[in-house]
Scaffold this motif. Structure first.
Motif, PDB file in Angstrom:
ATOM      1  N   ALA A   1       0.816  -1.215   0.000  1.00 44.38           N
ATOM      2  CA  ALA A   1       0.000   0.000   0.000  1.00 44.38           C
ATOM      3  C   ALA A   1       0.848   1.263   0.000  1.00 44.38           C
ATOM      4  N   GLY A   2       2.163   1.109   0.095  1.00 42.68           N
ATOM      5  CA  GLY A   2       3.052   2.257  -0.001  1.00 42.68           C
ATOM      6  C   GLY A   2       3.610   2.769   1.307  1.00 42.68           C
ATOM      7  N   LEU A   3       3.319   2.112   2.424  1.00 39.65           N
ATOM      8  CA  LEU A   3       3.858   2.570   3.702  1.00 39.65           C
ATOM      9  C   LEU A   3       5.336   2.216   3.808  1.00 39.65           C
ATOM     10  N   PRO A   4       6.122   3.072   4.468  1.00 40.22           N
ATOM     11  CA  PRO A   4       7.521   2.712   4.725  1.00 40.22           C
ATOM     12  C   PRO A   4       7.587   1.578   5.741  1.00 40.22           C
ATOM     13  N   LEU A   5       8.700   0.868   5.738  1.00 38.93           N
ATOM     14  CA  LEU A   5       8.820  -0.326   6.571  1.00 38.93           C
ATOM     15  C   LEU A   5       8.674  -0.001   8.054  1.00 38.93           C
ATOM     16  N   ALA A   6       9.389   1.020   8.531  1.00 37.35           N
ATOM     17  CA  ALA A   6       9.316   1.356   9.959  1.00 37.35           C
ATOM     18  C   ALA A   6       7.900   1.775  10.341  1.00 37.35           C
ATOM     19  N   GLY A   7       7.257   2.570   9.492  1.00 38.90           N
ATOM     20  CA  GLY A   7       5.893   3.003   9.784  1.00 38.90           C
ATOM     21  C   GLY A   7       4.917   1.842   9.797  1.00 38.90           C
ATOM     22  N   ALA A   8       5.102   0.904   8.875  1.00 40.11           N
ATOM     23  CA  ALA A   8       4.227  -0.265   8.837  1.00 40.11           C
ATOM     24  C   ALA A   8       4.386  -1.100  10.103  1.00 40.11           C
ATOM     25  N   LEU A   9       5.623  -1.255  10.552  1.00 40.36           N
ATOM     26  CA  LEU A   9       5.864  -2.023  11.774  1.00 40.36           C
ATOM     27  C   LEU A   9       5.248  -1.334  12.987  1.00 40.36           C
ATOM     28  N   GLU A  10       5.382  -0.021  13.074  1.00 43.22           N
ATOM     29  CA  GLU A  10       4.787   0.710  14.194  1.00 43.22           C
ATOM     30  C   GLU A  10       3.268   0.591  14.174  1.00 43.22           C
ATOM     31  N   LEU A  11       2.695   0.634  12.984  1.00 42.17           N
ATOM     32  CA  LEU A  11       1.242   0.508  12.868  1.00 42.17           C
ATOM     33  C   LEU A  11       0.776  -0.868  13.330  1.00 42.17           C
ATOM     34  N   ILE A  12       1.508  -1.901  12.941  1.00 43.15           N
ATOM     35  CA  ILE A  12       1.152  -3.260  13.362  1.00 43.15           C
ATOM     36  C   ILE A  12       1.313  -3.407  14.869  1.00 43.15           C
ATOM     37  N   ALA A  13       2.407  -2.863  15.410  1.00 39.39           N
ATOM     38  CA  ALA A  13       2.647  -2.969  16.852  1.00 39.39           C
ATOM     39  C   ALA A  13       1.543  -2.284  17.643  1.00 39.39           C
ATOM     40  N   GLY A  14       1.024  -1.183  17.121  1.00 43.96           N
ATOM     41  CA  GLY A  14      -0.018  -0.460  17.830  1.00 43.96           C
ATOM     42  C   GLY A  14      -1.391  -1.082  17.712  1.00 43.96           C
ATOM     43  N   SER A  15      -1.548  -2.023  16.782  1.00 41.23           N
ATOM     44  CA  SER A  15      -2.877  -2.595  16.552  1.00 41.23           C
ATOM     45  C   SER A  15      -3.019  -4.022  17.056  1.00 41.23           C
ATOM     46  N   THR A  16      -1.927  -4.613  17.546  1.00 44.50           N
ATOM     47  CA  THR A  16      -2.000  -5.992  18.023  1.00 44.50           C
ATOM     48  C   THR A  16      -2.000  -6.027  19.536  1.00 44.50           C
ATOM     49  N   ALA A  17      -2.737  -6.987  20.087  1.00 44.78           N
ATOM     50  CA  ALA A  17      -2.814  -7.143  21.540  1.00 44.78           C
ATOM     51  C   ALA A  17      -1.934  -8.287  22.027  1.00 44.78           C
ATOM     52  N   ARG A  18      -1.161  -8.888  21.139  1.00 44.40           N
ATOM     53  CA  ARG A  18      -0.299 -10.010  21.521  1.00 44.40           C
ATOM     54  C   ARG A  18       1.009  -9.456  22.067  1.00 44.40           C
ATOM     55  N   GLY A  19       1.239  -9.636  23.362  1.00 39.50           N
ATOM     56  CA  GLY A  19       2.369  -8.996  24.019  1.00 39.50           C
ATOM     57  C   GLY A  19       3.712  -9.330  23.413  1.00 39.50           C
ATOM     58  N   GLY A  20       3.989 -10.631  23.224  1.00 39.92           N
ATOM     59  CA  GLY A  20       5.280 -11.023  22.680  1.00 39.92           C
ATOM     60  C   GLY A  20       5.483 -10.518  21.273  1.00 39.92           C
ATOM     61  N   LEU A  21       4.464 -10.623  20.445  1.00 39.08           N
ATOM     62  CA  LEU A  21       4.572 -10.145  19.068  1.00 39.08           C
ATOM     63  C   LEU A  21       4.756  -8.636  19.034  1.00 39.08           C
ATOM     64  N   THR A  22       4.044  -7.918  19.886  1.00 45.10           N
ATOM     65  CA  THR A  22       4.183  -6.461  19.930  1.00 45.10           C
ATOM     66  C   THR A  22       5.611  -6.063  20.254  1.00 45.10           C
ATOM     67  N   ARG A  23       6.216  -6.736  21.218  1.00 48.70           N
ATOM     68  CA  ARG A  23       7.594  -6.409  21.593  1.00 48.70           C
ATOM     69  C   ARG A  23       8.552  -6.679  20.443  1.00 48.70           C
ATOM     70  N   ILE A  24       8.351  -7.790  19.745  1.00 54.52           N
ATOM     71  CA  ILE A  24       9.220  -8.110  18.613  1.00 54.52           C
ATOM     72  C   ILE A  24       9.083  -7.062  17.519  1.00 54.52           C
ATOM     73  N   VAL A  25       7.846  -6.687  17.212  1.00 54.23           N
ATOM     74  CA  VAL A  25       7.618  -5.735  16.125  1.00 54.23           C
ATOM     75  C   VAL A  25       8.180  -4.363  16.487  1.00 54.23           C
ATOM     76  N   ARG A  26       8.010  -3.948  17.733  1.00 55.22           N
ATOM     77  CA  ARG A  26       8.572  -2.650  18.143  1.00 55.22           C
ATOM     78  C   ARG A  26      10.097  -2.671  18.073  1.00 55.22           C
TER      79      ARG A  26
END
Length: 239
Positions: free
Chosen positions: A81-106
């Motif tokens: 969709a055209g998002l930069p990689l860091a921005g896409a990762l931050e967006l995913i981290a902010g939208s997931t409730a899975r603690g371990g996955l959130t930490r990895i993505v951040r």
């Protein structure tokens, strides 16, 4: 060109005290890279921090295979969709409730912001991202086809997960039949065979070898019926 990856300090665990917007006292625990990050995360949640105490290093984050597949699919879609990689990762981290996955993505987002290649950032989490995954991502980075590579990885992982689910479903019936057969056999050995043993003992005659084997097996099952029952229960749970 070789990239040198500087290992980040382990994430830290904090216990915090504060107030929510209505003024109600709150307390809890949070994992963050440092105290400033912890306070910033709590502020984003609307918490006014009044106390923050470090407890020590946090355990390494963990994520399931399904979590990694979901991350891969979401990241591929956002990059396409055209998002930069860091921005896409931050967006995913902010939208997931899975603690371990959130930490990895951040952590991955922080690495990208610091100029670390994505594949090198993935290498900091080898339990979540296997060698083949990292190699394909590296190829995608070099060739400029990272969104397509991630989409292909997501397809392959989803297909493999579907095949594993079908295999488990196909094996479930024969396994249950086997367990039921074992339970019936155990019931006969414990409840029925001892009755015949009493009858045979009354005859006083020599018994054939197969009969002696069944009687001995019955004695063993009766003697160790508690461990046998526990083993059957564990097998049922695993199945």
């Amino acid at each position: 060109m070789m990239h040198t990856v500087t290992h980040e300090s382990p994430e830290l665990r904090f216990v915090w005290r504060g107030m929510d917007p209505p003024g109600k006292n709150k307390r809890g625990r949070i994992i963050a890279a440092d105290s400033m990050s912890a306070r910033a995360s709590l502020r984003r949640e609307g918490v006014i921090v009044t106390g923050l105490e470090m407890l020590g290093a946090a355990p390494p984050p963990k994520a399931s295979a399904a979590d990694i597949t979901l991350l891969t699919r979401q990241l591929a879609s956002l990059l396409r969709a055209g998002l930069p990689l860091a921005g896409a990762l931050e967006l995913i981290a902010g939208s997931t409730a899975r603690g371990g996955l959130t930490r990895i993505v951040r952590a991955l987002a922080r690495d990208i912001t610091r100029g670390v290649p994505f594949s090198a950032g993935l290498a900091q989490h080898p339990h979540a991202f296997g060698a083949l995954y990292r190699q394909l991502v590296s190829v995608g980075e070099v060739s400029g086809a990272l969104p397509a590579v991630l989409a292909r990885l997501a397809d392959d992982r989803e297909r493999a997960a579907s095949q594993r689910a079908k295999l488990r479903a196909a094996l479930a019936y024969p396994v249950m039949v086997l367990l039921l057969s074992l339970a019936i056999t155990a019931g006969l050995l414990i409840g029925v065979v001892p009755i015949f043993k009493t009858i045979f003992d009354g005859f006083g005659a020599a018994l054939p070898a197969p009969t002696r084997f069944v009687l001995a097996l019955s004695d063993g099952v009766v003697r160790f019926r508690a461990p046998f029952a526990a083993a059957c229960a564990c097998a049922t749970i695993v199945a």
